[in-house]
Design a protein around this motif. Sequence first.
Motif, PDB file in Angstrom:
ATOM      1  N   PHE A  28       0.857  -1.179   0.000  1.00  0.00           N
ATOM      2  CA  PHE A  28       0.000   0.000   0.000  1.00  0.00           C
ATOM      3  C   PHE A  28       0.898   1.235   0.000  1.00  0.00           C
ATOM      4  O   PHE A  28       1.984   1.223   0.576  1.00  0.00           O
ATOM      5  N   ASN A  29       0.429   2.310  -0.591  1.00  0.00           N
ATOM      6  CA  ASN A  29       1.189   3.544  -0.694  1.00  0.00           C
ATOM      7  C   ASN A  29       1.376   4.179   0.685  1.00  0.00           C
ATOM      8  O   ASN A  29       0.416   4.645   1.291  1.00  0.00           O
ATOM      9  N   PRO A  30       2.623   4.226   1.191  1.00  0.00           N
ATOM     10  CA  PRO A  30       2.839   4.845   2.505  1.00  0.00           C
ATOM     11  C   PRO A  30       2.567   6.347   2.496  1.00  0.00           C
ATOM     12  O   PRO A  30       2.323   6.936   3.536  1.00  0.00           O
ATOM     13  N   GLY A  31       2.573   6.976   1.320  1.00  0.00           N
ATOM     14  CA  GLY A  31       2.289   8.401   1.217  1.00  0.00           C
ATOM     15  C   GLY A  31       0.866   8.759   1.602  1.00  0.00           C
ATOM     16  O   GLY A  31       0.573   9.923   1.905  1.00  0.00           O
ATOM     17  N   CYS A  32      -0.026   7.778   1.620  1.00  0.00           N
ATOM     18  CA  CYS A  32      -1.415   8.044   2.012  1.00  0.00           C
ATOM     19  C   CYS A  32      -1.506   8.543   3.452  1.00  0.00           C
ATOM     20  O   CYS A  32      -2.469   9.208   3.813  1.00  0.00           O
ATOM     21  N   ALA A  33      -0.517   8.236   4.256  1.00  0.00           N
ATOM     22  CA  ALA A  33      -0.514   8.688   5.652  1.00  0.00           C
ATOM     23  C   ALA A  33      -0.539  10.210   5.747  1.00  0.00           C
ATOM     24  O   ALA A  33      -1.023  10.763   6.734  1.00  0.00           O
ATOM     25  N   ALA A  34      -0.071  10.899   4.709  1.00  0.00           N
ATOM     26  CA  ALA A  34      -0.031  12.359   4.735  1.00  0.00           C
ATOM     27  C   ALA A  34      -1.430  12.979   4.766  1.00  0.00           C
ATOM     28  O   ALA A  34      -1.587  14.100   5.233  1.00  0.00           O
ATOM     29  N   HIS A  35      -2.430  12.257   4.282  1.00  0.00           N
ATOM     30  CA  HIS A  35      -3.795  12.779   4.306  1.00  0.00           C
ATOM     31  C   HIS A  35      -4.772  11.792   4.938  1.00  0.00           C
ATOM     32  O   HIS A  35      -5.944  11.767   4.603  1.00  0.00           O
ATOM     33  N   ARG A  36      -4.282  11.038   5.885  1.00  0.00           N
ATOM     34  CA  ARG A  36      -5.085  10.033   6.591  1.00  0.00           C
ATOM     35  C   ARG A  36      -6.341  10.621   7.220  1.00  0.00           C
ATOM     36  O   ARG A  36      -7.402  10.004   7.218  1.00  0.00           O
ATOM     37  N   ASP A  37      -6.237  11.834   7.762  1.00  0.00           N
ATOM     38  CA  ASP A  37      -7.386  12.442   8.443  1.00  0.00           C
ATOM     39  C   ASP A  37      -8.560  12.708   7.504  1.00  0.00           C
ATOM     40  O   ASP A  37      -9.681  12.898   7.963  1.00  0.00           O
ATOM     41  N   LEU A  38      -8.330  12.735   6.201  1.00  0.00           N
ATOM     42  CA  LEU A  38      -9.441  12.883   5.247  1.00  0.00           C
ATOM     43  C   LEU A  38     -10.296  11.624   5.180  1.00  0.00           C
ATOM     44  O   LEU A  38     -11.447  11.681   4.788  1.00  0.00           O
ATOM     45  N   TYR A  39      -9.695  10.486   5.552  1.00  0.00           N
ATOM     46  CA  TYR A  39     -10.344   9.192   5.405  1.00  0.00           C
ATOM     47  C   TYR A  39     -10.758   8.535   6.714  1.00  0.00           C
ATOM     48  O   TYR A  39     -11.747   7.825   6.758  1.00  0.00           O
ATOM     49  N   ILE A  40      -9.961   8.740   7.734  1.00  0.00           N
ATOM     50  CA  ILE A  40     -10.165   8.047   9.013  1.00  0.00           C
ATOM     51  C   ILE A  40     -10.146   9.084  10.134  1.00  0.00           C
ATOM     52  O   ILE A  40      -9.181   9.838  10.273  1.00  0.00           O
TER      53      ILE A  40
END
Length: 125
Positions: free
Chosen positions: A106-118
Motif C-alpha cells: 500500500f502507498n505509505p504516502g497516504c498517511a499524509a492525508h489520513r485524516d481525510l479518510y479516518i
Amino acid sequence: MGRRTTAPPALDARFAVPLRGVSVDAQTRCAHYDGPTDVVALRAGCCGVYHPCHACHDETADHASRPWPRARFSEPSVLCGACGTTMTAPAYLASGHECPACGAPFNPGCAAHRDLYIEPAPPGG
C-alpha cells in the motif's frame, strides 16, 4: 471544489462493495492516484461508499466528504484493490503498508492525508 449538480455515477459493479471513482481500474487505482501501490479504496463516513481517493469522492458525490468515524471502527472501511479483502480502519493502520491478506504493498504516502479518510483520535486519546 465544485460539487456535482447531476446524479452520481452508478456504483462500480466490478467490486463487491459499493465503490465510485474517476477512471478506476480493476485494482482501485484512479485518475488522481495511479501508482503501483495505489490499491486501496476507503469508505466515506458521510455516505458509506468506497472511493479510491478524496478527489474521487469530491467528483462523484453531491455532498462534502467526512472521514470514517471512530465509533464505527469495528466495521470494514478499507478495501484492498489487489485481492478484494476488506478490513477495519485499525487493521489498515496496523498493516505496515501492505495487505494483511495478500501482501500487496500500500502507498505509505497516504498517511499524509489520513485524516481525510479516518477520523483521528481525540487530543490526548
